[in-house]
Scaffold this active site. Structure first.
Site, PDB file in Angstrom:
ATOM      1  N   CYS A 104       0.702  -1.208   0.003  1.00  0.00           N
ATOM      2  CA  CYS A 104       0.154  -0.119   0.092  1.00  0.00           C
ATOM      3  C   CYS A 104       1.099   1.372  -0.051  1.00  0.00           C
ATOM      4  O   CYS A 104       0.515   2.103  -0.998  1.00  0.00           O
ATOM      5  CB  CYS A 104      -1.084  -0.027   1.174  1.00  0.00           C
ATOM      6  SG  CYS A 104      -0.149   0.023   2.826  1.00  0.00           S
ATOM      7  N   HIS A 157      -2.358   0.944   7.062  1.00  0.00           N
ATOM      8  CA  HIS A 157      -2.734   0.726   5.730  1.00  0.00           C
ATOM      9  C   HIS A 157      -3.186   2.344   5.242  1.00  0.00           C
ATOM     10  O   HIS A 157      -3.461   3.007   5.976  1.00  0.00           O
ATOM     11  CB  HIS A 157      -4.271  -0.097   5.320  1.00  0.00           C
ATOM     12  CG  HIS A 157      -4.291  -0.204   4.132  1.00  0.00           C
ATOM     13  ND1 HIS A 157      -3.557  -0.772   3.213  1.00  0.00           N
ATOM     14  CD2 HIS A 157      -5.580   0.182   3.209  1.00  0.00           C
ATOM     15  CE1 HIS A 157      -4.173  -0.971   2.031  1.00  0.00           C
ATOM     16  NE2 HIS A 157      -5.243  -0.505   1.870  1.00  0.00           N
ATOM     17  N   HIS A 169      -5.778   1.753  -3.749  1.00  0.00           N
ATOM     18  CA  HIS A 169      -4.923   1.443  -2.684  1.00  0.00           C
ATOM     19  C   HIS A 169      -4.471  -0.191  -3.196  1.00  0.00           C
ATOM     20  O   HIS A 169      -4.955  -0.511  -4.035  1.00  0.00           O
ATOM     21  CB  HIS A 169      -5.719   1.376  -1.288  1.00  0.00           C
ATOM     22  CG  HIS A 169      -6.626   0.525  -1.246  1.00  0.00           C
ATOM     23  ND1 HIS A 169      -6.789  -0.764  -0.418  1.00  0.00           N
ATOM     24  CD2 HIS A 169      -7.953   0.354  -1.905  1.00  0.00           C
ATOM     25  CE1 HIS A 169      -7.813  -1.295  -0.758  1.00  0.00           C
ATOM     26  NE2 HIS A 169      -8.652  -1.111  -1.498  1.00  0.00           N
TER      27      HIS A 169
END
Length: 199
Positions: A104, A157, A169
């Protein structure tokens, strides 16, 4: 094929209408921002100085918005939308940031480098410490969205906010994709949004 051709013609027509004003009284049309009349439109005149990539991007915003599942406008950041579209489907690979595989934060760092020339740290936690916080109702295209698994837990994240409640993402279970902040998992784990100074 017929529908594709009609869509392309409509897009070109719409794009050209942004650059020229129609004068119904018989006067020559003038380019927006020009100092005098012009006799004809040039196919080699671009809206962003002499940057044909910018002109191409503005024509392709409809394609990017369809690929990303959002309702993009012609004044949205087409370069950002194009770059994210090109990364869609890249597999997840922890610690990496290439189109062979990316995690990510690797995805976010590469997009910001390609679009803005900005070097971000390859860590969602470090990114969070270097952004200006913005409210969830104030998010704009290009802002970063951060997630954690409950109060007191570290950020794990990060993604790039698009619009319409959607963000891009690199997920462990699918690679680079677009997801909705309204999905129960992301709604539950959403922590904050932040803005990178791109000027």
């Amino acid at each position: 094929m017929k529908n594709t051709l009609l869509c392309c013609l409509a897009a070109v027509s719409l794009a050209l209408s942004f650059f020229f004003d129609y004068a119904p009284d018989g006067k020559a049309a003038t380019a927006v921002g020009a100092t005098g009349p012009i006799a004809e439109a040039s196919l080699f005149t671009f809206p962003d100085g002499d940057n044909p990539a910018s002109f191409r991007d503005s024509l392709n915003v409809g394609y990017y918005s369809q690929a990303l599942g959002i309702k993009a406008d012609f004044d949205d950041n087409a370069s950002l939308l194009r770059t994210i579209t090109e990364w869609l489907g890249t597999p997840y690979r922890f610690g990496s940031n290439s189109k062979k595989g990316t995690d990510c934060s690797g995805f976010v760092t590469r997009v910001f480098k390609e679009v803005y020339g900005i070097n971000l740290v390859h860590s969602s936690r470090s990114m969070f410490n270097n952004v200006k916080r913005v409210g969830k109702d104030e998010m704009q295209t290009g802002d970063l969205v951060f997630f954690r698994r409950g109060p007191g837990q570290p950020i794990y994240h990060v993604g790039i906010y698009l619009k319409d409640g959607k963000f891009a993402h690199s997920a462990t279970n699918g690679g680079v994709m677009v997801s909705s902040l309204q999905q129960p998992y992301y709604q539950r784990n959403f922590y904050a949004a932040g803005r990178v100074n791109v000027n």
